[in-house]
Scaffold this active site. Sequence first.
Site, PDB file in Angstrom:
ATOM      1  N   GLY A 104      -4.499   0.834  -3.212  1.00  0.00           N
ATOM      2  CA  GLY A 104      -3.707   0.507  -2.011  1.00  0.00           C
ATOM      3  C   GLY A 104      -3.150   1.745  -1.338  1.00  0.00           C
ATOM      4  O   GLY A 104      -2.033   1.746  -0.813  1.00  0.00           O
ATOM      5  N   LEU A 109      -3.796   3.323   1.365  1.00  0.00           N
ATOM      6  CA  LEU A 109      -3.705   3.490   2.821  1.00  0.00           C
ATOM      7  C   LEU A 109      -2.522   2.717   3.394  1.00  0.00           C
ATOM      8  O   LEU A 109      -2.396   2.570   4.609  1.00  0.00           O
ATOM      9  CB  LEU A 109      -5.014   3.056   3.495  1.00  0.00           C
ATOM     10  N   GLY A 110      -1.617   2.251   2.541  1.00  0.00           N
ATOM     11  CA  GLY A 110      -0.438   1.525   2.998  1.00  0.00           C
ATOM     12  C   GLY A 110       0.738   2.458   3.256  1.00  0.00           C
ATOM     13  O   GLY A 110       0.588   3.690   3.268  1.00  0.00           O
ATOM     14  N   GLN A 111       1.909   1.859   3.452  1.00  0.00           N
ATOM     15  CA  GLN A 111       3.101   2.651   3.812  1.00  0.00           C
ATOM     16  C   GLN A 111       3.419   3.699   2.748  1.00  0.00           C
ATOM     17  O   GLN A 111       3.650   4.862   3.064  1.00  0.00           O
ATOM     18  CB  GLN A 111       4.318   1.731   4.011  1.00  0.00           C
ATOM     19  N   ASP A 131      -8.625   2.120  -1.435  1.00  0.00           N
ATOM     20  CA  ASP A 131      -8.055   0.952  -0.761  1.00  0.00           C
ATOM     21  C   ASP A 131      -9.183  -0.049  -0.514  1.00  0.00           C
ATOM     22  O   ASP A 131     -10.369   0.285  -0.606  1.00  0.00           O
ATOM     23  CB  ASP A 131      -7.376   1.344   0.562  1.00  0.00           C
ATOM     24  N   ILE A 187     -10.102  -1.504   2.267  1.00  0.00           N
ATOM     25  CA  ILE A 187     -10.903  -1.198   3.452  1.00  0.00           C
ATOM     26  C   ILE A 187     -10.700   0.279   3.771  1.00  0.00           C
ATOM     27  O   ILE A 187      -9.606   0.816   3.597  1.00  0.00           O
ATOM     28  CB  ILE A 187     -10.440  -2.056   4.647  1.00  0.00           C
ATOM     29  N   TYR A 236       5.919 -13.654  -3.259  1.00  0.00           N
ATOM     30  CA  TYR A 236       5.966 -12.209  -3.554  1.00  0.00           C
ATOM     31  C   TYR A 236       6.907 -11.944  -4.732  1.00  0.00           C
ATOM     32  O   TYR A 236       6.549 -11.232  -5.678  1.00  0.00           O
ATOM     33  CB  TYR A 236       6.446 -11.488  -2.289  1.00  0.00           C
ATOM     34  N   LYS A 287       6.216 -10.468  -8.436  1.00  0.00           N
ATOM     35  CA  LYS A 287       6.854  -9.210  -8.862  1.00  0.00           C
ATOM     36  C   LYS A 287       7.531  -9.364 -10.225  1.00  0.00           C
ATOM     37  O   LYS A 287       7.401  -8.505 -11.086  1.00  0.00           O
ATOM     38  CB  LYS A 287       7.852  -8.731  -7.797  1.00  0.00           C
TER      39      LYS A 287
HETATM   40  P1  NAD Z   1       1.445  -1.856   2.213  1.00  0.00           P
HETATM   41  O1  NAD Z   1       1.301  -3.289   2.589  1.00  0.00           O
HETATM   42  O2  NAD Z   1       1.855  -0.895   3.246  1.00  0.00           O
HETATM   43  O3  NAD Z   1       0.095  -1.331   1.562  1.00  0.00           O
HETATM   44  C1  NAD Z   1      -0.607  -2.093   0.599  1.00  0.00           C
HETATM   45  C2  NAD Z   1      -2.048  -1.638   0.604  1.00  0.00           C
HETATM   46  O4  NAD Z   1      -2.752  -2.443  -0.345  1.00  0.00           O
HETATM   47  C3  NAD Z   1      -2.751  -1.810   1.956  1.00  0.00           C
HETATM   48  O5  NAD Z   1      -3.300  -0.571   2.380  1.00  0.00           O
HETATM   49  C4  NAD Z   1      -3.829  -2.842   1.679  1.00  0.00           C
HETATM   50  O6  NAD Z   1      -5.046  -2.588   2.399  1.00  0.00           O
HETATM   51  C5  NAD Z   1      -4.039  -2.668   0.176  1.00  0.00           C
HETATM   52  N1  NAD Z   1      -4.643  -3.845  -0.446  1.00  0.00           N
HETATM   53  C6  NAD Z   1      -4.374  -5.155  -0.225  1.00  0.00           C
HETATM   54  N2  NAD Z   1      -5.178  -5.921  -0.977  1.00  0.00           N
HETATM   55  C7  NAD Z   1      -5.967  -5.088  -1.687  1.00  0.00           C
HETATM   56  C8  NAD Z   1      -6.995  -5.288  -2.633  1.00  0.00           C
HETATM   57  N3  NAD Z   1      -7.402  -6.514  -2.979  1.00  0.00           N
HETATM   58  N4  NAD Z   1      -7.576  -4.203  -3.185  1.00  0.00           N
HETATM   59  C9  NAD Z   1      -7.194  -2.962  -2.841  1.00  0.00           C
HETATM   60  N5  NAD Z   1      -6.238  -2.701  -1.927  1.00  0.00           N
HETATM   61  C10 NAD Z   1      -5.623  -3.767  -1.360  1.00  0.00           C
HETATM   62  O7  NAD Z   1       2.432  -1.831   0.974  1.00  0.00           O
HETATM   63  P2  NAD Z   1       3.399  -0.640   0.511  1.00  0.00           P
HETATM   64  O8  NAD Z   1       4.651  -0.778   1.265  1.00  0.00           O
HETATM   65  O9  NAD Z   1       2.686   0.639   0.504  1.00  0.00           O
HETATM   66  O10 NAD Z   1       3.720  -1.139  -0.978  1.00  0.00           O
HETATM   67  C11 NAD Z   1       3.071  -0.622  -2.114  1.00  0.00           C
HETATM   68  C12 NAD Z   1       3.721  -1.235  -3.344  1.00  0.00           C
HETATM   69  O11 NAD Z   1       5.123  -0.969  -3.334  1.00  0.00           O
HETATM   70  C13 NAD Z   1       3.567  -2.756  -3.429  1.00  0.00           C
HETATM   71  O12 NAD Z   1       3.433  -3.127  -4.781  1.00  0.00           O
HETATM   72  C14 NAD Z   1       4.904  -3.260  -2.919  1.00  0.00           C
HETATM   73  O13 NAD Z   1       5.230  -4.508  -3.446  1.00  0.00           O
HETATM   74  C15 NAD Z   1       5.844  -2.184  -3.438  1.00  0.00           C
HETATM   75  N6  NAD Z   1       7.099  -2.130  -2.673  1.00  0.00           N
HETATM   76  C16 NAD Z   1       7.100  -1.656  -1.391  1.00  0.00           C
HETATM   77  C17 NAD Z   1       8.306  -1.619  -0.684  1.00  0.00           C
HETATM   78  C18 NAD Z   1       8.387  -1.110   0.731  1.00  0.00           C
HETATM   79  O14 NAD Z   1       9.465  -1.204   1.357  1.00  0.00           O
HETATM   80  N7  NAD Z   1       7.310  -0.553   1.302  1.00  0.00           N
HETATM   81  C19 NAD Z   1       9.484  -2.069  -1.301  1.00  0.00           C
HETATM   82  C20 NAD Z   1       9.415  -2.590  -2.589  1.00  0.00           C
HETATM   83  C21 NAD Z   1       8.223  -2.582  -3.280  1.00  0.00           C
HETATM   84  N1  SER Z   2       9.984  -3.922   1.608  1.00  0.00           N
HETATM   85  C1  SER Z   2       9.493  -4.988   0.786  1.00  0.00           C
HETATM   86  C2  SER Z   2       9.435  -6.266   1.534  1.00  0.00           C
HETATM   87  O1  SER Z   2      10.260  -6.432   2.408  1.00  0.00           O
HETATM   88  C3  SER Z   2      10.397  -5.173  -0.412  1.00  0.00           C
HETATM   89  O2  SER Z   2       9.617  -5.372  -1.506  1.00  0.00           O
HETATM   90  O3  SER Z   2       8.600  -7.074   1.250  1.00  0.00           O
END
Ligand code: NAD
Ligand code: SER
Length: 329
Positions: A8, A10-12, A34, A36, A142, A146
């Site tokens: 994952g 390419l996410g945030q 990732d 895609i 979600y 978790k």
């Molecule tokens: P995001 O949604 O920005 O990125 C998630 C990435 O996962 C995406 O690039 C998506 O293409 C990829 N993805 C989805 N399904 C997939 C699959 N089947 N195979 C491979 N890749 C796949 O999420 P994020 O914010 O980067 O979060 C990353 C982790 O951190 C997650 O576990 C999330 O629960 C956790 N988290 C994030 C936050 C936040 O504020 N960003 C807060 C708490 C926890």
């Molecule tokens: N930032 C995340 C959400 O709002 C917390 O896990 O889903």
Amino acid sequence: MRRILITGSLGQIGTELTCHFRREYGVDRVVASDLIRKDVPEVIGEGHFEQLDVLDAERLAAVVRAYNIDTVVHLAAILSAIGEEIPQRAFDVNMNGLYKVLEVAREYKLAVFTPSSIAAFGPSTPADRTPQDTLQRPNTMYGVTKVAGELLCDYYHHRYGIDTRGVRLPGLISYKTPPGGGTTDYAVHIYYEAIRQGRYESYIAEGTKMDMMYMPDCLKAFTMLLEADPARLKHRNAFNITAMSVSPEEIAASIRQHLPDFQLSFKVDPVRQAIADSWPNSMDDSCAQQEWDWKPDYDLSAMTADMFAQLRKDQGNKDEGSPPTGCGT
Ligand code: NAD
Ligand code: SER
């Protein structure tokens, strides 16, 4: 020195974590992946990248073998707001994806780091200074995935000796990659809209406090816990960590230090508000402080100052037609 696969990526978090790990461990030792192949030049163009669906355990194992991976940082997930739109998919990606990562880790003796979330708590959890070990009865898909993920990671550690570690992240605020469909996303959008339009309409109600953190502190926390002395860890997965507990109007007040005419209005989205109301107002992260010396660098005012500096710099670069900055590895 570790050889890390990030799912994952390419996410945030992943876009910035990939750059951060390439700086910390070396470009050749980090494999980004990732579902895609999206156009994120700093991740795809500056090191190893593999298109990888975490639900495909055979391909996951093949990537692990090909790069001699010893650590998986598992980020692939569906976040809270989108998770309520497509709960079945959220269950599949979040639960089965983690299960497959843990099974590959068992077979190849890999360490696994994966973040949990404030979403692992629910309406019956104590909302203020939420303890590390407390009631967890979340009412979102979600959140269910978790809390189950936290338990699964504990299980693989106790049953199979896998070095599983993780943090319960609060909402993350960053300026490089937009958030992926969570409830805390407003706290990122508010900065972009402040710069773009001088105003923001919040879907989260006035007075709603949630834990937040600036991305550089999240990156720091990942490295600190990944490299922490295991002998000091009484907990392993799901350490509460936070940097600030803030409401929309408190972020707006901080923005007005840089943009005095900034206007905040409210149009509450009942779905995301209900999710926010079920989460803690503030978490107690003293276990992380005691067990691996956790301490954030950014409070609200330091974060706002940096967000403004970075977003204005990006705006200036765009106006001049400069290409986006890469990792700088
Ligand atoms: P995001 O949604 O920005 O990125 C998630 C990435 O996962 C995406 O690039 C998506 O293409 C990829 N993805 C989805 N399904 C997939 C699959 N089947 N195979 C491979 N890749 C796949 O999420 P994020 O914010 O980067 O979060 C990353 C982790 O951190 C997650 O576990 C999330 O629960 C956790 N988290 C994030 C936050 C936040 O504020 N960003 C807060 C708490 C926890
Ligand atoms: N930032 C995340 C959400 O709002 C917390 O896990 O889903």
